[in-house]
Design a protein around this motif. Structure first.
Motif, PDB file in Angstrom:
ATOM      1  N   LEU A  80     -47.752 -38.070 -38.320  1.00 49.13           N
ATOM      2  CA  LEU A  80     -47.435 -37.706 -37.474  1.00 49.13           C
ATOM      3  C   LEU A  80     -45.911 -37.829 -37.430  1.00 49.13           C
ATOM      4  CD1 LEU A  80     -49.149 -41.718 -38.637  1.00 49.13           C
ATOM      5  CD2 LEU A  80     -49.625 -40.017 -36.538  1.00 49.13           C
ATOM      6  N   VAL A  81     -45.389 -37.326 -36.428  1.00 48.35           N
ATOM      7  CA  VAL A  81     -44.765 -37.328 -35.932  1.00 48.35           C
ATOM      8  C   VAL A  81     -43.481 -37.750 -36.637  1.00 48.35           C
ATOM      9  CG1 VAL A  81     -43.785 -35.321 -35.221  1.00 48.35           C
ATOM     10  CG2 VAL A  81     -44.456 -36.627 -33.556  1.00 48.35           C
ATOM     11  N   TYR A  82     -43.577 -39.594 -36.014  1.00 44.63           N
ATOM     12  CA  TYR A  82     -43.027 -41.223 -36.139  1.00 44.63           C
ATOM     13  C   TYR A  82     -44.100 -42.135 -36.253  1.00 44.63           C
ATOM     14  CZ  TYR A  82     -43.985 -41.504 -30.834  1.00 44.63           C
ATOM     15  OH  TYR A  82     -44.779 -41.838 -29.714  1.00 44.63           O
ATOM     16  N   ARG A  83     -43.861 -42.536 -37.142  1.00 49.11           N
ATOM     17  CA  ARG A  83     -45.173 -43.479 -37.534  1.00 49.11           C
ATOM     18  C   ARG A  83     -45.202 -45.135 -36.123  1.00 49.11           C
ATOM     19  NH1 ARG A  83     -44.700 -45.786 -42.773  1.00 49.11           N
ATOM     20  NH2 ARG A  83     -44.846 -47.860 -42.354  1.00 49.11           N
ATOM     21  N   LEU A  84     -46.762 -45.045 -36.089  1.00 48.46           N
ATOM     22  CA  LEU A  84     -46.466 -45.869 -35.136  1.00 48.46           C
ATOM     23  C   LEU A  84     -46.475 -47.294 -34.842  1.00 48.46           C
ATOM     24  CD1 LEU A  84     -50.319 -43.653 -34.975  1.00 48.46           C
ATOM     25  CD2 LEU A  84     -48.171 -43.773 -33.516  1.00 48.46           C
ATOM     26  N   PRO A  85     -46.818 -48.059 -33.827  1.00 49.23           N
ATOM     27  CA  PRO A  85     -46.048 -49.337 -34.212  1.00 49.23           C
ATOM     28  C   PRO A  85     -47.243 -50.167 -35.017  1.00 49.23           C
ATOM     29  CG  PRO A  85     -46.415 -48.764 -31.589  1.00 49.23           C
ATOM     30  CD  PRO A  85     -46.748 -47.501 -32.718  1.00 49.23           C
ATOM     31  N   PRO A  86     -46.994 -50.937 -36.084  1.00 52.09           N
ATOM     32  CA  PRO A  86     -47.509 -51.762 -36.876  1.00 52.09           C
ATOM     33  C   PRO A  86     -48.386 -52.587 -36.921  1.00 52.09           C
ATOM     34  CG  PRO A  86     -45.235 -52.131 -36.941  1.00 52.09           C
ATOM     35  CD  PRO A  86     -45.249 -51.644 -35.364  1.00 52.09           C
ATOM     36  N   SER A  87     -48.513 -52.897 -35.013  1.00 53.56           N
ATOM     37  CA  SER A  87     -49.232 -53.801 -34.656  1.00 53.56           C
ATOM     38  C   SER A  87     -50.610 -53.666 -34.794  1.00 53.56           C
ATOM     39  CB  SER A  87     -48.668 -54.744 -33.462  1.00 53.56           C
ATOM     40  OG  SER A  87     -49.356 -55.219 -33.036  1.00 53.56           O
ATOM     41  N   GLU A  88     -51.342 -54.105 -35.130  1.00 49.40           N
ATOM     42  CA  GLU A  88     -53.225 -54.481 -35.230  1.00 49.40           C
ATOM     43  C   GLU A  88     -53.372 -53.998 -33.693  1.00 49.40           C
ATOM     44  OE1 GLU A  88     -55.912 -56.525 -37.222  1.00 49.40           O
ATOM     45  OE2 GLU A  88     -54.396 -56.148 -38.988  1.00 49.40           O
ATOM     46  N   ASN A  89     -52.964 -55.362 -32.747  1.00 48.88           N
ATOM     47  CA  ASN A  89     -53.593 -55.385 -31.310  1.00 48.88           C
ATOM     48  C   ASN A  89     -52.540 -55.153 -30.606  1.00 48.88           C
ATOM     49  OD1 ASN A  89     -54.922 -57.439 -32.543  1.00 48.88           O
ATOM     50  ND2 ASN A  89     -52.848 -58.920 -32.636  1.00 48.88           N
ATOM     51  N   ALA A  90     -51.423 -54.030 -30.623  1.00 47.35           N
ATOM     52  CA  ALA A  90     -50.466 -53.660 -29.920  1.00 47.35           C
ATOM     53  C   ALA A  90     -51.059 -52.098 -29.086  1.00 47.35           C
ATOM     54  CB  ALA A  90     -49.149 -52.478 -30.621  1.00 47.35           C
ATOM     55  N   VAL A  91     -51.151 -51.530 -28.009  1.00 48.27           N
ATOM     56  CA  VAL A  91     -51.881 -50.536 -27.420  1.00 48.27           C
ATOM     57  C   VAL A  91     -51.422 -49.429 -26.802  1.00 48.27           C
ATOM     58  CG1 VAL A  91     -54.512 -51.628 -27.418  1.00 48.27           C
ATOM     59  CG2 VAL A  91     -53.239 -52.476 -25.321  1.00 48.27           C
ATOM     60  N   ILE A  92     -50.431 -49.782 -26.788  1.00 51.90           N
ATOM     61  CA  ILE A  92     -49.963 -48.679 -25.581  1.00 51.90           C
ATOM     62  C   ILE A  92     -48.049 -48.471 -26.426  1.00 51.90           C
ATOM     63  CG2 ILE A  92     -48.736 -48.511 -23.070  1.00 51.90           C
ATOM     64  CD1 ILE A  92     -50.712 -49.838 -21.823  1.00 51.90           C
ATOM     65  N   ASP A  93     -47.866 -47.433 -26.095  1.00 53.52           N
ATOM     66  CA  ASP A  93     -46.436 -47.050 -26.867  1.00 53.52           C
ATOM     67  C   ASP A  93     -45.860 -46.576 -25.456  1.00 53.52           C
ATOM     68  OD1 ASP A  93     -44.469 -45.950 -29.104  1.00 53.52           O
ATOM     69  OD2 ASP A  93     -45.353 -44.128 -28.390  1.00 53.52           O
TER      70      ASP A  93
END
Lengths: 260, 412
Positions: free
Chosen positions: B387-400
């Motif tokens: 992972l170049v950067y950490r993904l958002p921590p929310s379980e419910n988020a779907v779009i970056d």
């Protein structure tokens, strides 16, 4: 015993279901509590007509005491009829509850009997008026009355419980019950005294309901003690009927929810 | 207190289909046999016209735990609850329940139409096992929760079905049980009331109650329950993680309805959507951040003069995240076969498993002509290139989405 304890735990449900039945019956009805004495009144009415016919045939006039005697037996018989009728249908009418909620199922026939008991109590008030007017008087033998009525209630409950579960499995039962109740009045000594039957009287007294009605007449109207042997017989009958009926009810109970 | 609230030990439950008997002679012995079987354990052989509603189910629930049971219609969910609440007896196996149990299998069970709302609260409360004293204490709370204050002294036969259900749920929600069984009851009432019910259930749960929740609404189940059981034809096909349960449930329901045929057309109407790599080869998954290529093959029957294609990417609870329309590119499908692809250059869906559906829309009305829900899932992996950067921590988020931060000065 465990089942009995559970039944006691659920006694509030029993009372609230009974209260509901009574309330629902008298809501939106014009006659209200008069309904409770309608049935006994009809029975007494037919009793008077039959007495009249007898007296025309025999030449012996109908007395107030005769009417008192018919009334005293008509009221408990009306209770028995209505209680059995309601109890028989109790499980089927409440099939929704039987399928959806857990509670001791005995509560349903029991509450049907209690509901009819309420009407019975109202009718007793009416009956007291009749007895006072016809100057029947009182005696020490009236003390038997609570026992006799208690036995009638136990017996009614035993029969009602058995019929309610029979009707759950076989819907023909309710028609059988209707027919039997309609003609049942001829098999109990409401319109006449057992003594009129002569040697057949023993046969009729084998029916515990007949014995109870006869004994009630004796203690209330005739001021005589009931026959001890027959009372013993009724006590045995009620106890056996109650235990047997409860056993059968409990034995078939696991199949209620998926059969009803 | 024992830490295990509920134990199911290899529970089986048999039902009968049809129940007509030709004569009393057949019926009496058969009835006796059935009752004897219900009372004792054993006898697993299926007789004629019998089937298993629950097959060999075993599980344990700790005190204070909440589990959800989902499954297609007729999979045995309600039977499980009825077994638990002792309405039914298992054909075989053992059920141990430790604690005061309250089963809410139907909202307002035992309500009587001629009685007022207030009277029915007492009646229903008693049926559910509450004492009059307890109801007295909570009466105001129950009435307030149900939001039918102004009708509380009106017979419930005059109630709307929503009011009826709200009152029924309010009574049940205030009974303070140790173990609560709930069957499909939240499907009534409007969204606001449902949310309120869920919150109330969460409070009950925090109060230490054990809850079993049966529903078709997967989203509600996953909000309330730590573990989810999927029942299919009376068997447990999954028990555990809620997200995976949704996938299993989805597959089970799809499997059932997929047999649906489109016989109203002279030739079959089909669409397949596949995710492919740059060479056009079908690929089971793509990495997060990579472009996605969807290859669509379809066949339209003669009757369908023209159609626009829509592809919907979403989750298993009918929530769509992306809608792709062929109309945007001016593509209108005409009868016959066609093969084309759609490139999603900057798809920023977070890693996960997504459900793909396709639909044909009427070009004039934009209404769906046909819907094709049964496409392979779109799997988006976490790239192995670290992972170049950490993904958002929310379980419910779907779009970056692309975003930028800016520091406006240090705070004191």
């Amino acid at each position: 015993m465990g089942r009995l304890r559970e039944l006691i735990q659920y006694q509030e449900l029993l009372f609230i279901l009974t209260w509901k039945e009574i309330r629902v019956r008298y809501k939106q009805s014009v006659m209200g509590f008069l309904w409770a004495i309608l049935m006994p009144l009809l029975i007494v009415g037919s009793g008077i007509i039959i007495k009249k016919v007898f007296s025309t045939v025999s030449g012996v006039p109908t007395t107030l005491a005769d009417i008192a005697s018919v009334s005293v037996k008509a009221v408990p018989w009306a209770f028995f009829m209505s209680a059995i009728r309601f109890a028989t249908q109790s499980l089927v009418f409440n099939s929704n509850l039987v399928q959806k909620i857990y509670f001791p199922r005995e509560i349903l026939p029991l509450s049907a009997v209690l509901t009819s008991l309420f009407d019975f109590l109202i009718a007793i008030i009416g009956l007291t008026v009749v007895l006072v007017v016809s100057q029947v008087g009182i005696s020490i033998h009236l003390l038997w009355l609570p026992l006799l009525i208690g036995l009638l209630i136990l017996l009614t409950f035993a029969v009602g419980m058995l019929l309610s579960c029979a009707n759950l499995f076989f819907r023909d039962v309710k028609y059988l019950v209707e027919v039997s109740l309609t003609f049942g009045i001829f098999f109990v000594p409401v319109f006449y005294d057992v003594s009129r039957l002569g040697k057949w009287s023993t046969l009729m007294l084998l029916n515990p309901v007949a014995t109870i009605l006869e004994s009630i007449n004796r203690v209330v109207v005739l001021h005589q003690p009931p026959d001890g042997w027959w009372i013993g017989y009724v006590i045995c009958c009620s106890a056996v009927a109650l235990i047997a009926s409860w056993k059968i009810f409990n034995w078939t109970q696991p199949a209620f929810a998926e059969t009803v | 207190m024992h830490p295990i609230a509920i134990e199911f030990q290899r529970v089986w439950k048999k039902y009968r289909k049809g129940a007509t008997h030709d004569s009393l002679r057949d019926l009496l012995p058969d009835l006796a046999r059935r009752i004897v079987r219900l009372r004792g354990n054993g006898d697993v052989a299926l007789q004629e016209k019998e089937f298993w509603a629950v097959q060999d189910v075993s599980f344990e629930m700790k005190r204070g735990e909440s589990i959800g049971i989902i499954g297609p219609n007729g999979s045995g969910k309600s039977t499980m609850l009825k077994l638990l609440s002792r309405i039914l007896t298992p054909t075989r196996g053992n059920i141990v329940v430790r604690g005061r149990i309250s089963a809410l299998i139907e909202v307002g069970a035992g309500f009587h139409g001629d009685l007022t709302g207030r009277e029915n609260i007492y009646l229903n409360g008693a049926i559910l096992g509450m004492k009059k004293r307890e109801i007295d204490l909570r009466l105001d709370e129950i009435i307030a929760f149900s939001e039918v204050e102004s009708f509380i002294d009106t017979p419930v036969k005059r109630y709307s079905s929503g009011m009826y259900a709200r009152l029924g749920f309010s009574v049940a929600a205030h009974m303070d049980p140790e173990i609560l069984l709930i069957d499909e009851v939240l499907s009534v009432g409007d969204a606001g009331f449902r949310a309120k019910c869920l919150t109330k259930l969460q409070e009950t749960l925090q109060g230490g109650a054990t809850i079993i929740f049966v529903s078709h609404n997967v989203r509600e189940v996953s909000r309330l329950c730590e573990r989810v059981m999927v029942l299919v034809d009376g068997q447990v096909t999954h028990f555990g993680d809620a997200v995976h349960a949704m996938k299993v449930y989805h597959d089970a329901t799809v499997g059932r309805s997929a047999r649906k045929t489109h016989s109203r057309f002279s030739s079959p109407c089909t669409i397949t959507v596949r995710s492919v790599d740059t060479d056009g080869q079908e690929t089971p998954s793509t990495s997060f951040g990579d472009p996605i290529r969807l290859r669509v093959k379809c066949h339209l029957p003669e009757e369908m003069k023209a159609a626009h294609l829509a592809i919907l990417v979403g989750n298993y609870t009918d929530q769509d995240y992306i809608a792709l329309s062929s109309e945007r590119a001016g593509i209108t499908l005409s009868p016959g076969s066609a093969d084309f692809s759609c490139h999603l250059e900057h798809c920023r869906l977070l890693p996960g498993r997504y459900r793909v559906r396709a639909a044909l829309l009427d070009p004039l009305t934009q209404r769906p002509l046909e819907v094709f829900p049964y496409q392979p899932d779109l799997l988006i992996d976490v790239p192995t290139s670290a992972l170049v950067y950490r993904l958002p921590p929310s379980e419910n988020a779907v779009i970056d989405i692309p975003y930028a931060w800016q520091v406006n000065g240090a705070s004191a």
